[in-house]
Design an enzyme around this catalytic site. Structure first.
Site, PDB file in Angstrom:
ATOM      1  N   ASP A  72       0.709  -1.940  -0.695  1.00 48.59           N
ATOM      2  CA  ASP A  72       0.396  -0.593  -0.215  1.00 48.59           C
ATOM      3  C   ASP A  72      -0.236  -0.707   1.174  1.00 48.59           C
ATOM      4  OD1 ASP A  72      -2.267  -1.360  -0.593  1.00 48.59           O
ATOM      5  OD2 ASP A  72      -2.499  -0.225  -2.456  1.00 48.59           O
ATOM      6  N   SER A  73      -0.633   0.429   1.739  1.00 43.71           N
ATOM      7  CA  SER A  73      -1.135   0.431   3.123  1.00 43.71           C
ATOM      8  C   SER A  73      -2.427  -0.373   3.261  1.00 43.71           C
ATOM      9  CB  SER A  73      -1.330   1.861   3.622  1.00 43.71           C
ATOM     10  OG  SER A  73      -2.245   2.546   2.794  1.00 43.71           O
TER      11      SER A  73
END
Length: 131
Positions: free
Chosen positions: A87-88
């Site tokens: 994920d980010s």
């Protein structure tokens, strides 16, 4: 004082020649010194960038050692989110690990753009401070 200055300058004058083109290979005269110095600095700068294959190997190793990544999925073309499932926040942690590996800080606006190993390689290999 001006008399002493003028006398010294009169005896110390050196004939100046226009600089030779950069492609010139002659090493004679005042202009050639400029060419030699330019060439020396250019070669010095050229040698300060890391080799892309070395950068790729080091980045792949860093990403493989990241705890949330399956090492068998890591390739030089892996995308952090699409291929590795990061994920980010994980991507930010990978970029921070790359900063530590290569010894320089990646600006936030550039770090946001790095979402794959190939983009990381391109950025780091072109950065003069990477070690």
């Amino acid at each position: 004082m001006a008399v002493v200055r003028n006398t010294l300058l009169k005896h110390l004058r050196v004939a100046a020649a226009p600089p030779r083109p950069i492609g010139s290979s002659a090493v004679v005269g005042a202009g050639s010194l400029t060419v030699v110095i330019r060439r020396w600095f250019s070669e010095d700068l050229k040698g300060s960038f890391l080799d892309k294959s070395e950068v790729t190997d080091r980045i792949v190793t860093v990403v493989k050692n990241f705890q949330k990544v399956d090492p068998s999925k890591v390739t030089p073309n892996s995308h952090f989110q699409n291929d590795l499932g990061l994920d980010s926040l994980d991507s930010v942690e990978v970029v921070m690990a790359l900063e530590e590996e290569f010894g320089f800080e990646i600006p936030d606006n550039e770090a946001d753009k790095i979402n794959s190993i190939s983009l990381a390689v391109d950025f780091i290999a072109s950065h003069p401070q990477a070690k």
